[in-house]
Write an enzyme that holds these catalytic residues in place. Structure first.
Site, mmCIF file in Angstrom:
data_model
loop_
_atom_site.group_PDB
_atom_site.id
_atom_site.type_symbol
_atom_site.label_atom_id
_atom_site.label_comp_id
_atom_site.label_asym_id
_atom_site.label_seq_id
_atom_site.Cartn_x
_atom_site.Cartn_y
_atom_site.Cartn_z
ATOM 1 N N ASP A 7 0.848 -1.192 0.000
ATOM 2 C CA ASP A 7 0.000 0.000 0.000
ATOM 3 C C ASP A 7 0.885 1.244 0.000
ATOM 4 O O ASP A 7 2.076 1.168 0.321
ATOM 5 C CB ASP A 7 -0.922 0.022 1.228
ATOM 6 C CG ASP A 7 -1.864 1.215 1.192
ATOM 7 O OD1 ASP A 7 -2.464 1.469 0.127
ATOM 8 O OD2 ASP A 7 -1.982 1.932 2.193
ATOM 9 N N SER A 8 0.279 2.369 -0.333
ATOM 10 C CA SER A 8 1.023 3.626 -0.306
ATOM 11 C C SER A 8 1.381 4.027 1.126
ATOM 12 O O SER A 8 2.242 4.866 1.335
ATOM 13 C CB SER A 8 0.181 4.720 -0.960
ATOM 14 O OG SER A 8 -1.076 4.800 -0.324
ATOM 15 N N CYS A 70 -3.745 -0.932 -2.291
ATOM 16 C CA CYS A 70 -3.984 0.462 -2.662
ATOM 17 C C CYS A 70 -4.857 0.529 -3.923
ATOM 18 O O CYS A 70 -4.499 -0.025 -4.965
ATOM 19 C CB CYS A 70 -2.639 1.135 -2.913
ATOM 20 S SG CYS A 70 -2.771 2.864 -3.343
ATOM 21 N N GLU A 150 -6.260 9.455 8.772
ATOM 22 C CA GLU A 150 -4.885 9.437 9.296
ATOM 23 C C GLU A 150 -4.823 10.174 10.638
ATOM 24 O O GLU A 150 -4.021 9.849 11.498
ATOM 25 C CB GLU A 150 -3.925 10.116 8.308
ATOM 26 C CG GLU A 150 -3.887 9.440 6.959
ATOM 27 C CD GLU A 150 -2.630 8.636 6.716
ATOM 28 O OE1 GLU A 150 -1.644 8.851 7.413
ATOM 29 O OE2 GLU A 150 -2.674 7.780 5.805
ATOM 30 N N CYS A 180 -10.992 3.244 -1.632
ATOM 31 C CA CYS A 180 -9.752 3.774 -1.047
ATOM 32 C C CYS A 180 -9.522 3.013 0.253
ATOM 33 O O CYS A 180 -10.474 2.755 1.010
ATOM 34 C CB CYS A 180 -9.921 5.272 -0.774
ATOM 35 S SG CYS A 180 -8.546 5.978 0.151
ATOM 36 N N HIS A 182 -8.480 3.781 3.054
ATOM 37 C CA HIS A 182 -8.796 4.422 4.334
ATOM 38 C C HIS A 182 -10.291 4.409 4.668
ATOM 39 O O HIS A 182 -10.669 4.575 5.816
ATOM 40 C CB HIS A 182 -8.334 5.884 4.314
ATOM 41 C CG HIS A 182 -6.859 6.043 4.359
ATOM 42 N ND1 HIS A 182 -6.023 5.473 3.431
ATOM 43 C CD2 HIS A 182 -6.063 6.711 5.228
ATOM 44 C CE1 HIS A 182 -4.772 5.787 3.725
ATOM 45 N NE2 HIS A 182 -4.771 6.540 4.801
HETATM 46 N N1 DGL Z 1 -3.983 3.873 -0.482
HETATM 47 C C1 DGL Z 1 -4.618 4.899 -1.261
HETATM 48 C C2 DGL Z 1 -5.789 4.290 -2.034
HETATM 49 O O1 DGL Z 1 -6.359 3.292 -1.657
HETATM 50 C C3 DGL Z 1 -5.090 6.051 -0.400
HETATM 51 C C4 DGL Z 1 -3.980 6.912 0.148
HETATM 52 C C5 DGL Z 1 -3.143 7.571 -0.928
HETATM 53 O O2 DGL Z 1 -3.615 8.525 -1.585
HETATM 54 O O3 DGL Z 1 -2.026 7.109 -1.120
HETATM 55 O O4 DGL Z 1 -6.147 4.806 -3.064
#
Ligand code: DGL
Length: 247
Positions: A7-8, A70, A150, A180, A182
């Site tokens: 993930d990012s 992600c 976050e 997403c 989050h």
């Molecule tokens: N992990 C990213 C997503 O699911 C969200 C956070 C980001 O913008 O990196 O798209």
């Protein structure tokens, strides 16, 4: 089966949570690119470059499958990642589309897709759903939710104001794709905003269903070995993991 989850940042832990609940894997290696998050405001070239670097990282582990938790990476970089890796790669977009189609009984159903700017701009969810015949689709970039989660803001007036800002002109959807990592953490608030009328499509749960359909799982693992890596502040990521995954 030993897998990697990419993930990012920390958000992909919401997918790990679903994987752990279903006890499918013996070992999970998690990598969050915390030094460069967010990906959702970046362009395809940058997202792909970062994703290919993550593939290189995972080559150090003997994984059978890499799950891209992600949504942004899943929307843009999967083909390139597959080309340069020696392992299987599964992204969250396809499972999310399948789960949405399975949850709805009519092509006229109202679908709301929410995600980062990049995910929404890619149309990675919207185009395949339209191609299947769904006609009432609204896509909305709701990036403000990312820093809120976050910051641990998952209820209260600030979140309420953000939901009002994004959703005030949206008819109650039959299904909401939480596109997403989050968003599962604020799913309860979004559900409540729409008076509990909408089915929530959660990437983690959709991924579990998808994996169960595509792989033969012969046993459940009561314990899963977890390894956490981050490009910045790995201790911070481990702290969030402890909290989110109740370790
Ligand atoms: N992990 C990213 C997503 O699911 C969200 C956070 C980001 O913008 O990196 O798209």
């Amino acid at each position: 089966m030993k897998i990697g989850v990419f993930d990012s940042g920390v958000g992909g832990l919401s997918v790990v949570q679903s994987l752990l609940e279903h006890q499918l894997f013996e070992e999970i290696v998690y990598f969050g690119d915390t030094a460069r998050v967010p990906y959702g405001v970046k362009d395809k070239n940058t997202i792909t470059r970062y994703a290919l670097e993550a593939v290189e990282f995972f080559k150090n582990f003997d994984i059978d499958l890499l799950i891209t938790a992600c949504n942004t990476v899943s929307a843009y970089a999967l083909d390139d990642m597959r080309e340069s890796s020696g392992f299987d790669i599964a992204g969250v977009v396809k499972p999310g589309i399948i789960a949405t189609a399975n949850a709805l009984h009519s092509f006229e159903a109202e679908i709301l897709i929410i995600g980062t700017q990049a995910t929404i701009a890619s149309r990675a969810y919207e185009d395949p759903l339209r191609a299947q015949g769904f006609t009432n689709i609204t896509s909305k970039a709701t990036g403000l939710f990312v820093p809120m989660v976050e910051e641990n803001i998952n209820e209260g007036p600030l979140l309420q104001a953000a939901m009002e800002y994004y959703f005030h002109d949206i008819k109650t959807p039959d299904a909401i794709i939480l596109g997403c990592t989050h968003f599962p953490l604020i799913a309860h608030a979004i559900k409540q905003y729409f008076h509990h009328q909408s089915t929530m499509i959660h990437s983690g749960e959709a991924m579990v269903q998808y994996l169960q359909q595509h792989y033969d799982f012969h046993q459940k693992f009561t314990t899963t070995e977890l390894k956490f890596f981050a490009s910045e502040n790995p201790e911070g990521l481990k702290k969030v993991a402890k909290k989110w995954l109740a370790l």
